[in-house]
Each structure stands twice: as structure tokens, then as C-alpha cells.
Design a protein around this motif. Structure first.
Motif, mmCIF file in Angstrom:
data_model
loop_
_atom_site.group_PDB
_atom_site.id
_atom_site.type_symbol
_atom_site.label_atom_id
_atom_site.label_comp_id
_atom_site.label_asym_id
_atom_site.label_seq_id
_atom_site.Cartn_x
_atom_site.Cartn_y
_atom_site.Cartn_z
ATOM 1 N N ILE A 149 2.068 10.524 -1.387
ATOM 2 C CA ILE A 149 2.208 9.565 -2.343
ATOM 3 C C ILE A 149 1.219 8.474 -1.355
ATOM 4 O O ILE A 149 1.520 8.459 -0.198
ATOM 5 C CB ILE A 149 3.443 8.682 -2.573
ATOM 6 N N ALA A 150 -0.355 8.225 -2.317
ATOM 7 C CA ALA A 150 -0.574 7.260 -1.377
ATOM 8 C C ALA A 150 -0.316 5.358 -0.606
ATOM 9 O O ALA A 150 0.862 5.942 -1.770
ATOM 10 C CB ALA A 150 -2.263 7.701 -2.079
ATOM 11 N N TYR A 151 -1.149 5.115 -0.097
ATOM 12 C CA TYR A 151 -1.030 3.820 0.099
ATOM 13 C C TYR A 151 0.474 3.432 1.071
ATOM 14 O O TYR A 151 0.972 2.123 0.648
ATOM 15 C CB TYR A 151 -0.981 3.467 -1.110
ATOM 16 N N GLY A 152 0.586 3.899 1.621
ATOM 17 C CA GLY A 152 2.625 3.537 2.208
ATOM 18 C C GLY A 152 3.450 4.392 1.672
ATOM 19 O O GLY A 152 4.606 3.755 1.955
ATOM 20 N N LEU A 153 3.838 4.333 0.412
ATOM 21 C CA LEU A 153 4.769 5.228 0.180
ATOM 22 C C LEU A 153 5.331 5.509 -0.518
ATOM 23 O O LEU A 153 6.162 6.876 -1.667
ATOM 24 C CB LEU A 153 4.619 4.406 -1.865
ATOM 25 N N ASP A 154 4.962 6.818 0.954
ATOM 26 C CA ASP A 154 5.382 7.697 0.701
ATOM 27 C C ASP A 154 6.832 8.849 1.524
ATOM 28 O O ASP A 154 7.083 7.133 2.282
ATOM 29 C CB ASP A 154 4.272 8.521 1.584
ATOM 30 N N LYS A 155 7.356 9.203 1.464
ATOM 31 C CA LYS A 155 8.668 9.676 2.220
ATOM 32 C C LYS A 155 8.768 9.573 4.016
ATOM 33 O O LYS A 155 10.059 8.998 4.735
ATOM 34 C CB LYS A 155 9.286 11.019 2.104
ATOM 35 N N HIS A 156 7.380 10.348 4.227
ATOM 36 C CA HIS A 156 7.355 9.686 5.690
ATOM 37 C C HIS A 156 7.741 8.469 6.291
ATOM 38 O O HIS A 156 8.115 7.838 7.412
ATOM 39 C CB HIS A 156 6.389 10.540 6.257
ATOM 40 N N SER A 157 6.648 6.921 5.557
ATOM 41 C CA SER A 157 6.744 6.326 6.027
ATOM 42 C C SER A 157 8.290 5.581 5.575
ATOM 43 O O SER A 157 8.708 4.562 6.303
ATOM 44 C CB SER A 157 6.115 5.639 5.006
ATOM 45 N N PHE A 158 8.787 5.323 4.554
ATOM 46 C CA PHE A 158 10.132 5.752 3.738
ATOM 47 C C PHE A 158 11.002 5.014 5.341
ATOM 48 O O PHE A 158 11.829 5.307 5.870
ATOM 49 C CB PHE A 158 10.642 5.725 2.929
ATOM 50 N N SER A 159 11.079 7.008 5.701
ATOM 51 C CA SER A 159 12.164 7.441 6.828
ATOM 52 C C SER A 159 11.789 6.413 7.978
ATOM 53 O O SER A 159 13.035 6.815 8.860
ATOM 54 C CB SER A 159 11.511 9.272 6.742
ATOM 55 N N ALA A 160 10.267 6.103 8.421
ATOM 56 C CA ALA A 160 10.134 5.895 9.559
ATOM 57 C C ALA A 160 10.929 3.738 9.846
ATOM 58 O O ALA A 160 11.368 3.568 10.374
ATOM 59 C CB ALA A 160 8.741 5.869 9.969
ATOM 60 N N SER A 161 10.871 4.114 8.338
ATOM 61 C CA SER A 161 11.176 2.606 8.516
ATOM 62 C C SER A 161 12.292 2.075 7.621
ATOM 63 O O SER A 161 12.982 1.597 8.627
ATOM 64 C CB SER A 161 10.569 2.146 7.000
ATOM 65 N N ASN A 162 13.066 3.677 8.385
ATOM 66 C CA ASN A 162 14.539 3.633 8.141
ATOM 67 C C ASN A 162 15.453 3.662 9.562
ATOM 68 O O ASN A 162 15.736 2.863 10.663
ATOM 69 C CB ASN A 162 15.557 4.604 7.109
ATOM 70 N N LEU A 220 -4.021 1.558 4.123
ATOM 71 C CA LEU A 220 -4.660 1.923 4.027
ATOM 72 C C LEU A 220 -4.110 3.353 2.889
ATOM 73 O O LEU A 220 -3.307 3.394 2.895
ATOM 74 C CB LEU A 220 -4.232 3.367 5.231
ATOM 75 N N ALA A 221 -5.841 4.008 2.386
ATOM 76 C CA ALA A 221 -5.062 4.802 1.781
ATOM 77 C C ALA A 221 -4.096 6.052 1.731
ATOM 78 O O ALA A 221 -3.837 6.689 1.023
ATOM 79 C CB ALA A 221 -6.314 5.781 0.889
ATOM 80 N N LYS A 222 -4.555 6.865 2.534
ATOM 81 C CA LYS A 222 -3.540 8.080 3.256
ATOM 82 C C LYS A 222 -2.359 7.294 4.264
ATOM 83 O O LYS A 222 -2.351 7.315 5.485
ATOM 84 C CB LYS A 222 -4.495 8.846 3.993
ATOM 85 N N GLY A 223 -1.534 6.302 4.033
ATOM 86 C CA GLY A 223 -0.559 5.668 4.641
ATOM 87 C C GLY A 223 -0.213 6.321 5.381
ATOM 88 O O GLY A 223 0.483 6.312 6.555
ATOM 89 N N TYR A 224 0.685 7.657 4.558
ATOM 90 C CA TYR A 224 1.019 8.390 5.250
ATOM 91 C C TYR A 224 0.982 9.389 6.594
ATOM 92 O O TYR A 224 1.623 9.579 7.085
ATOM 93 C CB TYR A 224 1.259 9.515 4.202
ATOM 94 N N ALA A 225 -0.777 9.040 7.101
ATOM 95 C CA ALA A 225 -0.861 9.668 8.207
ATOM 96 C C ALA A 225 -0.254 8.937 9.129
ATOM 97 O O ALA A 225 -0.075 9.354 10.423
ATOM 98 C CB ALA A 225 -2.235 8.965 8.474
ATOM 99 N N VAL A 226 -0.272 7.735 8.970
ATOM 100 C CA VAL A 226 0.125 6.647 9.901
ATOM 101 C C VAL A 226 2.598 6.542 10.031
ATOM 102 O O VAL A 226 3.615 6.886 11.283
ATOM 103 C CB VAL A 226 0.418 5.037 9.976
#
Lengths: 333, 333, 333, 333
Positions: D29-42, D233-239
Motif C-alpha cells: 500500500i502506498a503513502y506509508g500505510l504499508d505493513k513494513h511501516s507499521f511493523s517498524a513503528s511497532n 513519499l508515494a513509496k513510503g514502504y521504501a523507508v
């Protein structure tokens, strides 16, 4: 020949000038903290029934709109306004220049309606779009119409539903409130709006507008906001004195009412319904040749230029007399 | 199941990832002054025939539009754009937030036409109104259409007549330039535009856009402008490496072309004319039930929701295969 | 008891009020395009020897600084000013709020010196730092000092060397130019500055400042810039009338001179050298108890509060008489 | 020859690159709403003990500072920072450019102290001055020092007293937290700060910073604020992928610790106390000839140029080995 260009081409009503003269050698606290400003604010609180409002005196309308809006909302938030709204058309991007998007709706007769707002709210529903936060209306509008009591109540309701501020530009509030067609008292406004300004410049003042902030949330640190936009007057009492004079015995409304009467006199002569053109701006259509002659002679403004026929705007001010109108009528025949 | 949501939901083309891997232990000068960025810029200068352009690498499209526009124009100046333009609809007021009004025109098919510009210029003719200064177009547009050679020449002419900058948002420039319907070479753009950006993010890059500033007037101090908006990347070479890889042997266009071919394959199956939908965004109408099913299964976006029938957007990306399309077609039957 | 708080606590000089009264029923073109404003501008052009200047009338000093600076420079550019500069200390971040960094130098006696500028220019030498673009000075300064002819020439030279604009805030320009210590004519300013404003508010006006833009580059579209910041007065002629009155026969300088004479009278009594305190702001040190008494009785401002001794500011205005001074002196004994 | 210029001249740590490679064909999912970003946040919520924080991933440090500050405060409010603070010196007026004044204090060792804040608060006490609203600190600071537990607690206390936000720029937070001299755990930061960012770019990432907003008041609509500044970032998941990789098993701190060890190795050789220079930036004084030679050969930066002797900055990065340090030491002899 009297000039019907607008309502700010003559300096000021004699009583306004006299009031300034009267206090010309009196010591006053600077920056709007003087006794005249406080006294004016008390009159306004009474008349508009806003005992807890905070009231600020600024130099002009565009400035007032800019300071209020830029203080009230964030940069990712937007203002809903009619396409014809002053902030959208005639303020040289003062609102956007200070960082705020205007979301325009077509409206009707220069007014914003609840359905316009609902459509905007349904469309702008995620973080990739501007977040609507404030509804801008004017009364009278840029084309001289006024809101009814019912229309304002409906706007309040939809604003409450969506959590929007409702702000009214009252550059010509005097003319609106004293129109024969107006179906509410000044105090009604204090109950349906989050903020509004009472225009002095177009109602016989030398200059000055009174911004009335009803909603507590919008009051915080507002004097900082004014100064930050370069809008705090060192001699704030120069405006305070004018508003005190205008509201201590009803002069403000007297000026507006007298102006409307002259406007109504003109409308009668032209068989224009006060329902359709309820205030001191009168729009008439003439063939292009005649339109240009009237413009040249009476300083009226071209409003909509058509191929054969054009619409011109005639504005009645505190200085216009029935005799001035008679001359215009004579010429129009 | 492959997801047709957009063209930025898959990380990057394998060659892009490989290029980054290749240079991962190499020392590079920071802030975009590295050899890869310079090399990429040389390829771009050649391909777009802009030997004197200044080229800058930024992280995303909204940012690129904001930095360019806010550097190019003053706060009392405005941007002319189509109602549907990305800056007007999907950038959360980034342009207005940085102080610039967008003057919208209805356009047609997502495009701006010379007559739209003329109308704006005739209306906005005095200091009480925003002064138009820049025309924003996108290619492909937000609805997948592309400008013809003739249309761009006409826009250039009217921009020259009125002293306006012509800026092109090329988030999907690859798809536009490799469309079967495109009647010009990349080098043509270098001759008709004042500035444009070449989108990487939506064409198989990890991230990154190349802003090409052709007009000398817009080049001055631009690196200051980038940094001032927080848009200067410390590891600028991370974008430089991607653009170098993409332009050294045509990879950029190969990716776009391959994507367009898959899109054309889908259009054939759906009997959609490439004339009407020339690029990688495909819009189809379905009854509401079916539309929702497709959205749920293939991740497509609702575009226009109607009472009975809705329009959905299908986007083909560098990752989409004909097999993925077959599955979608099968489901649509 | 006369109040020595500042020079803007009394409304206006009688001749200013009279002039407004005189033209109160005259039709005038709005927005500063009236005959009085033009006439005032002609007087100013003559007196300051700036035949090609563009002159604009605004409501207040902070606003004038903000409009000029935000129009002159970009967001990545900065303003060099003394730490004590009005824009840095007493404008509630109006300059930064409109997007511009102030680079402060320690200066001396409230003034900026060429070496201060050189140091800033040597330090701020790359795109990761703000780019200095304009030097802000005030005359008289915030602490009542004035620039000498030599100092201004030296500043001009260093500004030319580095390509910086030199802008002077003349909120108290009258007092500076009519000081016994001033070694140049008004026309000298027209030759060394890019822009300056002539303060009316603190020199007996109801309100208003005249911004004089000498440098052609800064003149372009300036009326748009004014309106965009909400600073264009509908009844611009209200300021034009005041400036016309003040400059048609030297009233402006007469007021300032008379004020300075009263200030000099006070300085004599207090054995303060006019060299050190050349204008209408006078700073004296008193023990804390006495300082507080003077503040309470005469409305003077606390300037620097010390442990035992404090510095207070006494301001002489157009209303102050020698008799008022005598009472103060008596109390100080 | 290894280059000691800074800690962002080598692309990325091998594990970071590998992680990106691993997910290169996965739909997100774009714009930082992806699973990797959520996992990192946890992971971040756990480590910094901020279960209710909102966490956002941005591209760079200047951008992060700008988005956070401009969202947190109003235009009439200001940021207190050390003279040497990154936002004051090396961000090309990004903070002022977005409308916010920085109130500088001299500080000591690059740090802000409670007394600095108290002085500012006592001075800025009325609406004619900017209203301080947020304290900006960095850890490690721009000169490599770190805050002690006691110092941070004291800052928190004074910020609470005056109602100020406390925000920490953690561009080099890894180096600070893994310094031998650091007397607190990461979780301590979560208890004393309103917001902070965890720097990726200078700690072995391709790019990216994690902004951790602890204070609820600062969380509202923050995704709108990001998009509005062109920072989403469109590809927020890249971060997200990079932060997930870095925090799932301690890689982030391992990188920082290893870097600090190499830095300590250098300090030992140069007899520099870790107390005075606790992190990966090392400042040494050399005679001018030698300084220039080191700069030429090892790419170090000139920090303070003196007449005879100059200070240069040596930065140890995730790529630096003890062998690289040996070569430098050899040359310095």
C-alpha cells in the motif's frame, strides 16, 4: 457631477471627522488598548449580543479576512467560498499568499448554500486533498444580495455537522442589516457566526473594520496574529474613536439606512425589485453605447461586458443624495 | 492476485535495484553533486536536447511541483491549471500552502487549451486580482490523456504572447512519450517548455524525479530553493544512480513502452480505443456491484461513483504482465 | 500630567486634522491613485531627489517593512539587521512569518556597519545557508542614534560590492533628518538607498507611512505586492492628503524640528550630549525606586531593568511642550 | 583512500540494501500505510516506550524539522534553538521560509540550557514580540556533544513550566544513544520529549528518518501536514522496509555502536577524551598547512579556519574501518 463608482470614494461622514477632531489632543494608550476602543467594543457586544466576543480594529477588509483566516486554519486546511467571493476574486491572492487554499463553489446569487458545502465535504475526504475548515460568506454579497435568517441557520447547522467555522465578511454589513428585505436583527448574527467583521470603510468611516470573534477557539493569541501580519495600528484609537462614535447612538445604522433609502429611491425609478437587489449596489443592463456614456459621466463600473448589452454597477454611498439620483435617472432616460 | 491500484505499489525495477547495489560501497559527494547525477544529467540533456538546462533530482512529484512553482513566481502571481490538475486536487494544498493561488480552468480531457489561458488573462487584468504567471500542464494528464505536438506548440505561443512560463508535470512522462499516439520525440519537449520533470517513481524507480529547468531565468539559485523547502537529499546520488541507469541505454523508455504494451493489450480486450485512452491509466464503467467486486479483488480505484454505474481506474505498472491482465479480463466477463 | 510614553499616543497635528476635514466631501479615486497622493509623491520626489522613484502609502511601519522585504527577496534569501532592529525585536516575527530569515549582527549603537556585513557574507557562502540579500537599517535607530553621511556611504559601498539591497526604516526619519547632529540633506538619502520609508505615524500624522522605492528592480508589480499582503487602503487618499499637507510647505520637517528642540531642551537640563542622543528618544538611568515613580507618573517606558539602577526611555512627541519637560525635570530632581 | 567527509557519502549498509532487494516484487500500500511501516513503528514504540506515539517516515532531516515545526506552531510563535543549531545555520532558512522565527541562544557545547530558555521567556513577554512555543535541541548536537539524563530532565521541567514543546533532532541519534558517555536508554527519550526523529540517512540507510510524535496535541492531522509540504513519499514502504530491518533485531544500534567504536579507536590514538567528544564527529586542531593536506587527502571538512591553526572535522561512518583510521593517524603524525 456626483460619482456612483463605489462607496469608498468620499472621505468620511461629518460626524466621524468631528469625533476625530474632538479627541485630537487627548493622550491614548497605543495599539488598540485605549478607552475609545473598549467603549466601542462594549456597544458592539450589546448590539450583536456577543458578551464574550473579542473585538479587534483593523485598517481594511482584505487585511481583516487574511488575518482572521490565516490565524484560524492550518496550511493543509481550506476555505469554502463562492466563486464570486471577494477573497477569491478581488484580493490578489491574499489568502493563498498567506498559505490557504480557497475551495470555490458555484453558489447562487453570490451566496454559499448547505448543499455546496456538503458536496465539498464528501469530495475532500482524505489526506491527499485539502481539508475544508472554514466557510466564508459575505453579507451583503459581492453582488448586493443578502442572506435570509433561514439561510444562515441552515449554514450554521451544516457547519456544525462538519466541524467548520462560519465567518462573515461584513464590508457592507450596514447596508445588509438595514435593508428592507433583511429578516433579522444584528443580535441574530452573534448567535450563528464564529466570527464576522463590521465594515467601516464602506459605511462612512475614514477607514477601519471591527473584527468580532465570537468563538473562543479563534480568540487565543489573536493580538499576536494581528501584529504578525503587520496589521496592528499604533494609533488604534483612531479606529476606536470612529466605532465608538458610530455605535454609541446608532449612527452606523443611520448612515446605512439613509444610504439604502437613496438606493431604494433609485430602484423605484428603475422599477427594480428590492427583493432582487436589496442593498446599495444596483446592477442594470444598458446597450453598450449608453453604458459607456454612463461610465464616463457618473464613474460607474463596468460589471459584465457583453457584445451588445452590458451590465454596469451603480453604488450608492453615504454621500449620495436623491438629487444626485435624479440627475442619473434623467441621463438614463 | 495482481493489484491494479496504481503504478507505485511495487518497489522498483530489478535493474534499478541492481544499480543501487552495485554502487553501495562507493564514496560519493553528497547533495546531488556526485558523478552519477552529472552523468544522468548529461544523458537527459542529450535526449531532451536541452544542453543548457539545469537538472535537479528530487524525491517526489508534489515536492517537485511545489519547489519549482514557489521558486518561479511571486505570492501575488498565480498558476493556471486544469480543474483536474494534480496540484489542484491531490496535493493537499501544497501550492497554496507555499503561498500561490491556482487559477483553475475547465479544460477538456484533463488538458489546458490556449483559449482557457486567454480567458484568464483577459479577466485578471489589474492589481486587485492575482497575476497569472505560469501554466501548469501534465503529460500524461491525471486522466491518462496526452498532448499533441500541435497542442503544445499552441500553448507555447499563447504563453509567449502573455509572458507566462509553461511547466509540465511528467509524473507519467514515460508513458506519454512511448504511447502509440504520441506524435513527438522527447527532444520536442525541450523546445516548447520552460521546465518539466521526468517522473521516476511511477516508472519503476525506488523513488525520484528529475526536474529539468530549461529557461535560464528559472535556474538562478535553484539549489537554494530546493534546500529551503527541505527537498535537498543528502544522498542525492541515490537518485542520480537510478536516473543514470535509466537513461544510459534507454531503460526508462523501455520500461514505459513495455508497460504501455500491456496496457494496450488490456484495451484491445476491452475494445477501448488507444486514441481515447493512450497511456497506462485505463478507465472503465461497470455497474456498481461489479465495480465493487473488481475493486475488492484487484485493488483498483473508484474514480466516479454513480447511482447505478461507476467508473473505476485500472493502472498498468512496470510489474504488470499480460497474464495478470488475462485474469482481470476473465473476471470482468 | 503629560505622558512621555512614545510619539504615537496623541492623534494628530492640528494641520493634519484640518487637511482631512477640508477634503471630506471631495470625490477621490480609490486605492492610492488619487490626486493628493500624486501631489504628495511629487513633493517627496523633489525633496529626496528621486525623480524616478515609485512611492506608496501604507498604514504602518511593521506592515511597510513586511511588504517591502517580502516583495524584494526570495524565501532562501535573508535580511541583515542589527540585533536591536525593529524587525528583529518588535514585530512579532512579521518578517519570518512572511517567510524571511533575519540574520542579526551585533552592530553598535543600534547601527549596522560594513564589517558586520562582510562577516556575514564570508560565512554565508553556500546553498546550505541562507543567502543574504538585503540590509535593513533604521534612522533614527531603535535607540535614537543616527547614521552619519560617511557611514551611509560606506554601507552603500559594501552593499554594492556584495549585491545587497540597502533599505532604511524611517519610522522616525523626521527626527533623524532635523537633528542638529545630522550631516546630510534629505536628498542624500535618495542617492544611497534602494528603498526607504518616511514615517508619518510617529511624526504627527493620524496614520500612514510613505514607502519610497528608488531601485527600479524593486518597483515591478509593487501594487500587486501591497494588495497581496492586505495592505492596500481603499481610501488611500486619506494618507495622500496627510503627506501632501506635510510636504507642500515643509510641515513634516517643522514638526520634527520642533520636537527635536523640545528634546534638546530636556537634554540640556539633564546634561546629556546631543552627540550621544541626537533625536527625540532620550534614555536616562535612575535608581529603581525613582525609575518606577517616573514611569507611574509620566508613562515612560522601562528600557533596561537592572538590579539597583534602571534605564528608562523618555520620548518627546509633536505634542510635548517645554512646560511639560519642566514638570518632568522638576520631578527628576 | 577512505574519505572522512561525513556520514552520508556511502550509499547504505549491506543489510539495508538486501532488505530492499528482498521486497522488490511485493505489492505494498502506498503513502506509508504499508505493513513494513507499521511493523517498524511497532518496534520503535517498544524500544522508545511510546505506545501511543504516531510515527511518520520522511526523506530527510531538514524536511522533517520543517514539517514538524511548521505543523506544531503558529506564525507568531517561535522556536528556541542554540546558535549552532542545524535549523539556524544549515537549512537555508527552511524554518523561516515556512514562516517561523528562530530565537537563538548562545548555549554551550551546542546545547540549550534551562537558563537560556528562562531568559528568552522573560524577555519575550508581550504581543509585540514573537511568542516562544517550541524548544529545538539535537542529540548528538551539531558539534558531536550529547545531552545527559539530568540535562534532559531539566529541559523538560522548564518546558512544562512555560508551556513549550520539546523537540529533538536525532539525525545522529544512534551515535548519541550508543556513546559510552550516554547515561540513559532509548526509552528515556520517549518520556521527556514531545517529538523527536530517529535519523536513518546518517546511520547507514539509503535515506529516511522516522519522526516520532509523542504528544497527542501534535499528532492531529499530521499526515495532511506532511503532504502539504510535499513530504509524503508515494513509496513510503521504501523507508518502512529500512526501519523495519534496522529495528527488528537491533541493527540500528549495532551500526551506531560499531561506528562509535571506530571513532573511539581514533580518539584513543589522538588522546581525545570521549567525555569531550562522545560521538562520531571528531574535531582536531592542526596548523593550517597540515589541515589543508588532510582535507585534500581525506576529504575532511574545514570547521574553523584560524590565522595559523585551524579546526577540522573528522566524521566516522558505518563504512569506516580501523584500518582507514590507521592510515589517517599515520598521515597525521
Amino acid at each position: 457631477m456626483y460619482q456612483f463608482t463605489n462607496d469608498y470614494s468620499y472621505l468620511a461622514h461629518p460626524r466621524i471627522i468631528k469625533a476625530l477632531e474632538k479627541y485630537s489632543d487627548e493622550h491614548n494608550i497605543a495599539y488598540g488598548l485605549d478607552k475609545h476602543s473598549f467603549s466601542a467594543s462594549n456597544y458592539i457586544k450589546d448590539i450583536f449580543d456577543v458578551p464574550n466576543a473579542s473585538i479587534h480594529y483593523l485598517a481594511g477588509g482584505t487585511q481583516t479576512n487574511m488575518v482572521l483566516i490565516s490565524s484560524a486554519i492550518k496550511h493543509y486546511e481550506g476555505v469554502i467560498a463562492a466563486n464570486s467571493g471577494h477573497i477569491n476574486v478581488h484580493e490578489t491572492a491574499a489568502i493563498e499568499g498567506s498559505g490557504h487554499k480557497i475551495i470555490t463553489v458555484n453558489g447562487k446569487d453570490g451566496k454559499v448554500y448547505p448543499n455546496d458545502i456538503k458536496e465539498v465535504m464528501e469530495l475532500n475526504n482524505n489526506e491527499h486533498m485539502v481539508k475544508p475548515a472554514l466557510v466564508f460568506i459575505s453579507n451583503s454579497t459581492e453582488i448586493g444580495t443578502i442572506y435570509t435568517r433561514k439561510e444562515l441557520l441552515d449554514l450554521r447547522e451544516v457547519c456544525d455537522e462538519y466541524g467548520l467555522y462560519l465567518y462573515l465578511d461584513g464590508a457592507r454589513l450596514g447596508s445588509a442589516l438595514t435593508s428592507k428585505e433583511c429578516d433579522y436583527e444584528p443580535s441574530f448574527l452573534g448567535h450563528v457566526l464564529d466570527a464576522f467583521y463590521i465594515g467601516g470603510t464602506k459605511n462612512g468611516f475614514l477607514f477601519g473594520e471591527a473584527l468580532v470573534i465570537v468563538n473562543k477557539q479563534l480568540q487565543k493569541d489573536f493580538r499576536y496574529a494581528i501584529k504578525n501580519k503587520g496589521a496592528m495600528l499604533a494609533k488604534g484609537y483612531a479606529v476606536g474613536i470612529q466605532f465608538e462614535e458610530a455605535f454609541k447612538d446608532g449612527l452606523y445604522f443611520d448612515i446605512a439606512k439613509a444610504t439604502n433609502e437613496v438606493a431604494d429611491y433609485l430602484k423605484d425609478k428603475l422599477a427594480i425589485s428590492s427583493k432582487e437587489q436589496p442593498t446599495n449596489q444596483i446592477f442594470i443592463k444598458l446597450d453598450n453605447k449608453k453604458a459607456q456614456e454612463v461610465i464616463n459621466k457618473f464613474g460607474t463600473e463596468m460589471w459584465n461586458k457583453g457584445k451588445n448589452e452590458s451590465e454596469i454597477r451603480i453604488v450608492i454611498s453615504f454621500m449620495t443624495t436623491k438629487k444626485d439620483v435624479d440627475e442619473l435617472i434623467e441621463f438614463l432616460k
